[in-house]
Design a protein around this motif. Structure first.
Motif, PDB file in Angstrom:
ATOM      1  N   SER A 148       5.811  -4.458 -78.601  1.00  0.00           N
ATOM      2  CA  SER A 148       6.331  -5.089 -79.816  1.00  0.00           C
ATOM      3  C   SER A 148       5.753  -4.416 -81.072  1.00  0.00           C
ATOM      4  N   CYS A 182      10.493  -7.171 -76.064  1.00  0.00           N
ATOM      5  CA  CYS A 182      10.366  -8.374 -75.250  1.00  0.00           C
ATOM      6  C   CYS A 182      10.708  -9.654 -76.015  1.00  0.00           C
ATOM      7  N   VAL A 185      11.343 -13.052 -79.935  1.00  0.00           N
ATOM      8  CA  VAL A 185      10.235 -12.524 -80.734  1.00  0.00           C
ATOM      9  C   VAL A 185       9.878 -13.484 -81.862  1.00  0.00           C
ATOM     10  N   CYS A 269       6.057 -10.083 -79.623  1.00  0.00           N
ATOM     11  CA  CYS A 269       6.848 -10.418 -78.434  1.00  0.00           C
ATOM     12  C   CYS A 269       6.624 -11.880 -78.035  1.00  0.00           C
TER      13      CYS A 269
END
Ligand code: SF4
Length: 279
Positions: A148, A182, A185, A269
């Motif tokens: 992230s 991922c 968020v 993430c």
């Protein structure tokens, strides 16, 4: 004058690094449960159920939430009337990270940027220290995953680009990051300051509770507007499509130079891991 031993700091940071990697905060778990009910996409609902199950297993079996146990970032607010004894402050923070990653069996993810040689103990942590009134010490320990972080960006906008430019960059950045960060968020924004300050503002915004909103109503409204716009991108949980791409947009604002409009977009993430300690 109040004093504390640095050993206390080492122990607190160690425990915080381990706890952050094993357990998500209640606000994240509540958001996952809500997503499992409300996400329109069946695949998205299943991702939320798996995130809840993953969090349950990690907490009960005392194992990391994610294989990427992150780079440790510590925000310290050190009271100017507090005396630290028994050692060096920053060395104590690093030692706490070192011990936490060793004792918690957390993956050591730091390396030399050029040789890629692993440092072996997940140090050095990135430390931001503010000297504040009082005799307390607040430590916020975040363990930030690389995926992230890689989707995050910083822009030095022209002032004329204004709010419209900020919104466009946020949406373009989240869209470009897509599944690589991922989702679902949390989007942390630093608006203003200067080149380095806006990045710190964005990072610190990620430590706020999902349930809070900015005290300035205009900024709070922008947080809500951007959250809706990000979710309209349709990226969805794990990037499989759906209505819930982000669980929150959190903004920190600081005055900037008249010639500048710095904007940092730090993406967090779903493994949003941080702990706060008051000593
Ligand atoms: S971005 Fe987050 S959830 Fe994804 S692998 Fe990295 S730490 Fe884990």
């Amino acid at each position: 004058m109040r004093q504390i031993e640095v050993e206390t700091i080492i122990s607190a940071v160690k425990d915080a690094a381990i706890a952050a990697n094993y357990e998500l905060d209640e606000d994240m778990l509540a958001a996952f449960a809500k997503g499992a009910d409300e996400e329109e996409s069946p695949a998205g609902r299943e991702i939320f159920r798996q995130l809840l199950e993953n969090a349950r297993i990690a907490s009960e079996e005392r194992i990391p939430l994610c294989q990427d146990c992150g780079l440790a970032v510590i925000f310290a607010e050190l009271g100017q009337d507090l005396r630290l004894v028994g050692g060096d402050f920053e060395a104590a923070l690093q030692e706490g990270v070192r011990q936490g990653y060793a004792e918690g069996y957390l993956r050591k993810s730091l390396c030399h940027p050029l040789t890629r040689q692993n440092t072996g103990d997940n140090t050095p942590a990135v430390i931001h220290t503010d000297i504040v009134p009082g005799d307390g010490l607040k430590l916020q320990v975040a363990t930030k995953g690389g995926g992230s972080e890689n989707g995050s960006k910083l822009f030095m906008l022209k002032p004329a680009e204004g709010l419209a430019g900020i919104k466009a960059k946020v949406l373009a950045t989240v869209a470009e990051a897509g599944p690589n960060v991922c989702p679902p968020v949390i989007v942390g924004l630093g608006i203003g300051g200067n080149f380095e300050r806006c990045a710190v503002l964005a990072k610190k915004a990620l430590l706020r509770k999902l349930t809070d909103s900015h005290p300035d109503p205009e900024v709070a409204a922008l947080e809500q507007e951007l959250l809706t716009a990000v979710n309209d991108l349709g990226i969805g949980p794990a990037g499989l499509g759906g209505r819930i791409t982000a669980l929150g947009v959190k903004i920190n604002v600081q005055p900037c130079h008249i010639a500048s409009l710095p904007l940092a977009i730090n993406i967090q993430c779903h493994s949003s891991r941080h702990r706060e300690v008051l000593l």
